[in-house]
Design a protein around this motif. Structure first.
Motif, PDB file in Angstrom:
ATOM      1  N   ARG A  30     -14.329  -2.983  22.813  1.00 25.55           N
ATOM      2  CA  ARG A  30     -14.207  -3.845  23.436  1.00 25.55           C
ATOM      3  C   ARG A  30     -14.894  -4.086  24.332  1.00 25.55           C
ATOM      4  NH1 ARG A  30     -14.673  -6.408  19.229  1.00 25.55           N
ATOM      5  NH2 ARG A  30     -12.561  -7.823  17.951  1.00 25.55           N
ATOM      6  N   GLU A  31     -14.681  -2.891  25.011  1.00 19.58           N
ATOM      7  CA  GLU A  31     -15.387  -2.953  26.885  1.00 19.58           C
ATOM      8  C   GLU A  31     -15.992  -2.181  27.226  1.00 19.58           C
ATOM      9  OE1 GLU A  31     -12.129  -3.522  29.804  1.00 19.58           O
ATOM     10  OE2 GLU A  31     -11.367  -5.530  28.794  1.00 19.58           O
ATOM     11  N   LYS A  32     -15.864  -0.451  26.396  1.00 21.48           N
ATOM     12  CA  LYS A  32     -17.000   0.836  26.168  1.00 21.48           C
ATOM     13  C   LYS A  32     -16.828   0.977  25.602  1.00 21.48           C
ATOM     14  CE  LYS A  32     -13.993   1.377  30.693  1.00 21.48           C
ATOM     15  NZ  LYS A  32     -12.783   2.251  31.441  1.00 21.48           N
ATOM     16  N   ALA A  33     -16.086   2.053  24.596  1.00 18.36           N
ATOM     17  CA  ALA A  33     -16.527   2.859  23.616  1.00 18.36           C
ATOM     18  C   ALA A  33     -15.694   3.347  22.788  1.00 18.36           C
ATOM     19  CB  ALA A  33     -18.167   3.685  23.669  1.00 18.36           C
ATOM     20  N   GLY A  34     -15.548   3.423  21.393  1.00 14.27           N
ATOM     21  CA  GLY A  34     -14.866   4.258  20.218  1.00 14.27           C
ATOM     22  C   GLY A  34     -15.429   5.074  19.323  1.00 14.27           C
ATOM     23  N   LEU A  35     -14.893   6.125  19.374  1.00 17.83           N
ATOM     24  CA  LEU A  35     -15.025   7.026  17.905  1.00 17.83           C
ATOM     25  C   LEU A  35     -13.822   6.804  16.707  1.00 17.83           C
ATOM     26  CD1 LEU A  35     -17.384   8.195  16.418  1.00 17.83           C
ATOM     27  CD2 LEU A  35     -16.118  10.974  18.308  1.00 17.83           C
ATOM     28  N   PHE A  36     -14.347   6.578  15.937  1.00 13.06           N
ATOM     29  CA  PHE A  36     -13.346   6.219  14.356  1.00 13.06           C
ATOM     30  C   PHE A  36     -14.407   7.394  13.514  1.00 13.06           C
ATOM     31  CE2 PHE A  36     -14.258   2.497  16.625  1.00 13.06           C
ATOM     32  CZ  PHE A  36     -13.067   1.122  16.204  1.00 13.06           C
ATOM     33  N   ASP A  37     -13.149   8.136  12.894  1.00 13.93           N
ATOM     34  CA  ASP A  37     -13.116   8.684  11.588  1.00 13.93           C
ATOM     35  C   ASP A  37     -13.612   7.843  10.252  1.00 13.93           C
ATOM     36  OD1 ASP A  37     -13.860  10.754   9.362  1.00 13.93           O
ATOM     37  OD2 ASP A  37     -11.141  11.431   9.332  1.00 13.93           O
ATOM     38  N   VAL A  38     -14.766   7.862   9.719  1.00 13.16           N
ATOM     39  CA  VAL A  38     -15.010   6.882   8.174  1.00 13.16           C
ATOM     40  C   VAL A  38     -15.316   7.722   7.523  1.00 13.16           C
ATOM     41  CG1 VAL A  38     -14.748   4.630   9.554  1.00 13.16           C
ATOM     42  CG2 VAL A  38     -16.815   5.576   9.483  1.00 13.16           C
ATOM     43  N   SER A  39     -14.979   8.811   7.387  1.00 12.33           N
ATOM     44  CA  SER A  39     -15.405   9.850   6.425  1.00 12.33           C
ATOM     45  C   SER A  39     -14.841   9.643   5.343  1.00 12.33           C
ATOM     46  CB  SER A  39     -14.979  11.639   7.345  1.00 12.33           C
ATOM     47  OG  SER A  39     -15.556  11.825   8.045  1.00 12.33           O
ATOM     48  N   HIS A  40     -13.930   8.800   5.110  1.00 11.74           N
ATOM     49  CA  HIS A  40     -13.038   8.161   3.935  1.00 11.74           C
ATOM     50  C   HIS A  40     -13.938   7.190   3.017  1.00 11.74           C
ATOM     51  CE1 HIS A  40     -11.951   5.500   6.539  1.00 11.74           C
ATOM     52  NE2 HIS A  40     -11.247   4.391   5.894  1.00 11.74           N
ATOM     53  N   MET A  41     -14.805   6.751   4.090  1.00  6.83           N
ATOM     54  CA  MET A  41     -15.757   5.708   2.667  1.00  6.83           C
ATOM     55  C   MET A  41     -16.719   6.642   1.334  1.00  6.83           C
ATOM     56  SD  MET A  41     -15.697   2.965   3.937  1.00  6.83           S
ATOM     57  CE  MET A  41     -16.374   1.248   3.641  1.00  6.83           C
ATOM     58  N   GLY A  42     -17.188   5.549   0.847  1.00 11.86           N
ATOM     59  CA  GLY A  42     -18.047   6.081  -0.241  1.00 11.86           C
ATOM     60  C   GLY A  42     -19.103   5.974  -0.178  1.00 11.86           C
ATOM     61  N   LEU A  51     -21.034   0.564  25.229  1.00 13.27           N
ATOM     62  CA  LEU A  51     -21.440   1.196  25.716  1.00 13.27           C
ATOM     63  C   LEU A  51     -22.020   2.327  24.704  1.00 13.27           C
ATOM     64  CD1 LEU A  51     -19.550   1.873  29.263  1.00 13.27           C
ATOM     65  CD2 LEU A  51     -21.294   0.695  28.700  1.00 13.27           C
ATOM     66  N   ALA A  52     -21.807   2.109  23.666  1.00 11.76           N
ATOM     67  CA  ALA A  52     -22.411   3.252  22.427  1.00 11.76           C
ATOM     68  C   ALA A  52     -23.923   3.500  22.226  1.00 11.76           C
ATOM     69  CB  ALA A  52     -22.515   2.493  21.094  1.00 11.76           C
ATOM     70  N   GLU A  53     -24.984   2.652  22.780  1.00 11.06           N
ATOM     71  CA  GLU A  53     -25.681   3.287  22.729  1.00 11.06           C
ATOM     72  C   GLU A  53     -26.463   4.585  24.040  1.00 11.06           C
ATOM     73  OE1 GLU A  53     -30.049   1.353  25.287  1.00 11.06           O
ATOM     74  OE2 GLU A  53     -29.030   0.372  22.199  1.00 11.06           O
ATOM     75  N   ALA A  54     -25.799   4.106  24.967  1.00 12.35           N
ATOM     76  CA  ALA A  54     -25.454   4.608  26.262  1.00 12.35           C
ATOM     77  C   ALA A  54     -25.361   6.207  25.843  1.00 12.35           C
ATOM     78  CB  ALA A  54     -25.395   4.040  27.009  1.00 12.35           C
ATOM     79  N   TRP A 105     -17.894  15.430  16.298  1.00 11.33           N
ATOM     80  CA  TRP A 105     -16.717  14.626  16.919  1.00 11.33           C
ATOM     81  C   TRP A 105     -16.693  15.297  18.210  1.00 11.33           C
ATOM     82  CZ3 TRP A 105     -13.342  10.279  15.488  1.00 11.33           C
ATOM     83  CH2 TRP A 105     -12.514  10.332  16.907  1.00 11.33           C
ATOM     84  N   GLU A 106     -16.789  16.144  18.717  1.00 14.87           N
ATOM     85  CA  GLU A 106     -16.522  17.041  19.544  1.00 14.87           C
ATOM     86  C   GLU A 106     -17.704  17.059  20.648  1.00 14.87           C
ATOM     87  OE1 GLU A 106     -13.625  17.764  20.840  1.00 14.87           O
ATOM     88  OE2 GLU A 106     -12.523  18.547  19.000  1.00 14.87           O
ATOM     89  N   ALA A 107     -18.862  17.027  20.627  1.00 15.18           N
ATOM     90  CA  ALA A 107     -19.970  16.341  20.978  1.00 15.18           C
ATOM     91  C   ALA A 107     -20.351  15.452  21.645  1.00 15.18           C
ATOM     92  CB  ALA A 107     -21.075  16.656  20.232  1.00 15.18           C
ATOM     93  N   ALA A 112     -20.068  14.006  25.388  1.00 19.50           N
ATOM     94  CA  ALA A 112     -21.446  12.560  26.178  1.00 19.50           C
ATOM     95  C   ALA A 112     -20.738  11.071  26.815  1.00 19.50           C
ATOM     96  CB  ALA A 112     -21.657  12.466  25.313  1.00 19.50           C
ATOM     97  N   GLY A 113     -19.337  11.476  26.113  1.00 16.17           N
ATOM     98  CA  GLY A 113     -18.602   9.565  26.259  1.00 16.17           C
ATOM     99  C   GLY A 113     -18.157   9.680  27.253  1.00 16.17           C
ATOM    100  N   ARG A 114     -17.606  10.507  27.654  1.00 19.39           N
ATOM    101  CA  ARG A 114     -16.229  10.974  28.528  1.00 19.39           C
ATOM    102  C   ARG A 114     -16.409  10.205  29.681  1.00 19.39           C
ATOM    103  NH1 ARG A 114     -14.829  15.760  26.157  1.00 19.39           N
ATOM    104  NH2 ARG A 114     -12.668  15.832  24.980  1.00 19.39           N
ATOM    105  N   PRO A 115     -17.620  10.301  30.752  1.00 16.56           N
ATOM    106  CA  PRO A 115     -18.135   9.651  31.382  1.00 16.56           C
ATOM    107  C   PRO A 115     -18.226   8.149  31.644  1.00 16.56           C
ATOM    108  CG  PRO A 115     -19.423  11.336  31.270  1.00 16.56           C
ATOM    109  CD  PRO A 115     -18.886  11.658  30.082  1.00 16.56           C
TER     110      PRO A 115
END
Length: 366
Positions: A42-54, A152-155, A210-212, A216-219
């Protein structure tokens, strides 16, 4: 049947993900905690694995007319590289699934379908393709998907690509973009109520990407996010979840997503029922509510009025952003208007609730 792993299974274990089975897949329900991850998105960003989608590719001269027959939205309105949300219905108006359609060009579309429905949807699509000049290809096993969500996803993404992602509109995509040196399909879509992007890649490159993205998102305060907060986020935004707000027994009109049903585009599966419900109003509707007594509503809890059962909770939870216990329920239509009151039966006790407007949460600027 053994639960399946996504290409990121080992990555989730490494990041401390608590793994659960969901729709036949082993996925992280949380890492540090659902509330922390929810707040981060809601405030910054989160990274999800949605590879299960078809993913199903529909190609051929009849691709458009085929899709127009199967889904309720008007696919002809899509421009190349535009994305559309749509339910897909049975002839009786019940919902087969809700999905995204990515239009690559006039005879090539990619469908992104719910993980638990892949086999069922594949059968339905192939059975209904008879008589159409189309070719269907199930790309589910050849596609991994990451969802980078939050304000902050775009940044964050700008640090990983030369693609001008700030120019990418919501519900548009880039068929081939370079992200962290890899070629991916990139869309500005998501299921959290926030801005965000979904990165489609080949399974072999998922862990590297994912690692990349995490690096990039740590800061920016990026956190890995699990299924738990994915559900609380989509629920606050009142986005339907198949098997809860939508099912073979629930139509898109009953679910309150009328705007994705285009009756003026011609004949399609379920049209007669949906037209009737649009004209006269459905007998049942999905209503949003807040508990005014103590307790947390959960799916399948009975909804009671004056000693009579009038419906069932489809999703219920504590809503972190609102700091309230809220829910969605399929109730008799007369009880679905904001201000109406009823009870939710929680462990044998009737807890008072009041109907409130949906969505419960909108992001700034929406």
């Amino acid at each position: 049947m053994t639960a399946r792993q996504t290409p990121l299974y080992e990555t989730h274990v490494k990041y401390g993900g608590k793994i659960v089975e969901f729709g036949g897949w082993l996925l992280p329900v949380r890492y540090t905690g659902i509330l922390d991850e929810h707040k981060a998105v809601r405030e910054k960003a989160g990274l999800f694995d949605v590879s299960h989608m078809g993913e199903v590719l529909v190609t051929g001269p009849d691709a458009l007319v085929f899709l127009q027959k199967l889904v309720t939205n008007d696919v002809s309105r899509l421009a190349d590289t535009q994305v559309q949300y749509t339910p897909m219905c049975y002839p009786d108006g019940g919902t087969v699934d809700d999905l995204l359609i990515y239009k690559r060009n006039h005879d090539e579309y990619l469908l992104v379908i719910n993980a638990a429905n892949i086999e069922k949807d594949w059968r339905w699509l192939t059975e209904n393709s008879a008589g159409f000049d189309v070719e269907l290809t199930n790309l589910s096993d050849e596609t991994a998907e990451l969802a980078l969500q939050g304000p902050l996803a775009e940044a964050i993404l700008r640090n990983l690509t030369d693609t001008p992602v700030e120019q990418l509109g919501y519900y548009w995509f880039i068929p081939e973009a370079r992200v962290a040196g890899k070629t991916v399909m990139l869309s500005r879509t998501g299921y959290t109520g926030e801005d965000g992007f979904e990165i489609y890649c080949c399974p072999e490159e998922a862990a590297y990407l994912w690692e990349a993205v995490m690096e990039a998102g740590r800061p920016y305060g990026l956190m890995p996010a699990g299924l738990g907060c994915r559900d609380t986020l989509r629920f606050e935004a009142a986005l339907p979840l198949y098997g809860h707000e939508l099912s073979a027994a629930v139509t898109p009109i009953e679910a309150g997503i009328d705007k994705f049903v285009s009756l003026d585009k011609g004949e399609f599966n379920g049209r007669a029922t949906l037209a009737e419900q649009k004209a006269h109003g459905p007998k049942r509707k999905i209503a949003g509510f807040v508990l005014t007594g103590r307790g947390i509503p959960r799916a399948d809890y009975p909804v009671i009025s004056e000693g009579r059962r009038i419906g069932t909770v489809t999703t219920g939870s504590y809503a972190p952003t609102l700091d309230k216990n809220i829910g969605l329920a399929l109730v008799e239509a007369g009880y679905a208007q904001p201000g109406q009151q009823f009870d939710v039966e929680i462990r044998g006790k009737n807890v008072p609730a009041q109907v409130i407007a949906k969505p419960f949460y909108r992001r700034k600027g929406e």
